[in-house]
Design an enzyme around this catalytic site. Structure first.
Site, PDB file in Angstrom:
ATOM      1  CE  LYS A   1       4.352   0.183  -0.768  1.00  0.00           C
ATOM      2  NZ  LYS A   1       3.951   0.093   0.837  1.00  0.00           N
TER       3      LYS A   1
ATOM      4  CE  LYS B   1       9.429   2.483   2.707  1.00  0.00           C
ATOM      5  NZ  LYS B   1       7.858   2.610   2.450  1.00  0.00           N
TER       6      LYS B   1
END
Length: 245
Positions: free
Chosen positions: A28, A89
């Site tokens: 991320k 995600k």
């Protein structure tokens, strides 16, 4: 037993995290938003580099901060799924059309992609009954995670511990993996472990406080030691949350 997730901003940070033994490496980019996405080619490279590593942590990757429209969310999720990560995600806010996005992702789940919904605790009402947990389960999602879109305050600022516990129980009743994240501090770990989520997620706490800073190996050691050794029954008193994650 509650595991832990470590968010890494680039491939160079992975070597700093691996010795601590996280259960999930989360790819991320914190500089690009709450769920800033890595470039898909870089994700594919990490998947390839780690695929033969004995006992490697599982890999998750975010699709970026997408508007709640199926035409934006579905292609982004498919692009990340094609990298070969274990979990994809996807952030969900109440604005826009989150229900239509969830329904549209069911076909991807049916293909075997392990989708994890990230529900922003500072945007949804602080009531698990208001979250689309049943819809996520019906669409074939693998997990649901509570996080924060804004990073000024931690997760426990927005939801009380009993509300977080109710979320964990609700998601588990729907056979979803459960996760809690959002500017979590080391001091939060005992109380949150007592709620028995499957995972706790960290970024800022691994960087010494600022989520966009680099990984601090000493901070990583503190988080890992507390995850392994913290008793799961003695919540600490609340304090101001300086950590950003």
């Amino acid at each position: 037993m509650t595991g832990w997730l470590a968010s890494v901003a680039d491939a160079a940070e992975i070597a700093l995290i691996l010795p601590a033994g996280p259960d999930i490496l989360d790819l991320k980019d914190p500089a690009a938003g709450a769920l800033g996405a890595w470039d898909a080619e870089d994700i594919t490279r990490v998947v390839r580099d780690l695929e033969t590593m004995p006992g490697r942590p599982r890999l998750s990757a975010t699709i970026g901060d997408q508007p709640m429209r199926p035409d934006a969310v579905v292609p982004a999720a498919r692009r990340i799924a094609e990298t070969g990560v274990d979990f994809v995600k996807i952030g969900f806010a109440p604005d826009g059309a989150p229900d239509r996005c969830i329904d549209a992702l069911a076909s991807l789940a049916a293909e075997g992609v392990k989708l994890v919904a990230v529900l922003f605790a500072d945007l949804w009402p602080s009531d698990p009954c208001c979250l689309p947990v049943d819809r996520l389960a019906a669409a074939g999602f693998r997990g649901a995670m509570l996080d924060t879109a804004g990073k000024r305050h931690g997760l426990r600022h927005h939801w009380q511990d009993d509300q977080l516990g109710s979320f964990v129980c609700c998601a588990r009743a729907h056979r979803l993996l459960t996760g809690l994240a959002g500017s979590l501090r080391v001091a939060d770990i005992p109380a949150l472990k007592a709620l028995s989520p499957d995972y706790l997620g960290f970024r800022g706490a691994l960087c010494g406080g600022e989520r966009t800073a680099g990984i601090d190996p000493q901070a990583v050691t503190r988080v890992a030691a507390c995850m392994v050794g913290a008793p799961a029954a003695t919540p600490p008193p609340r304090q101001p949350e300086p950590v950003r994650s």
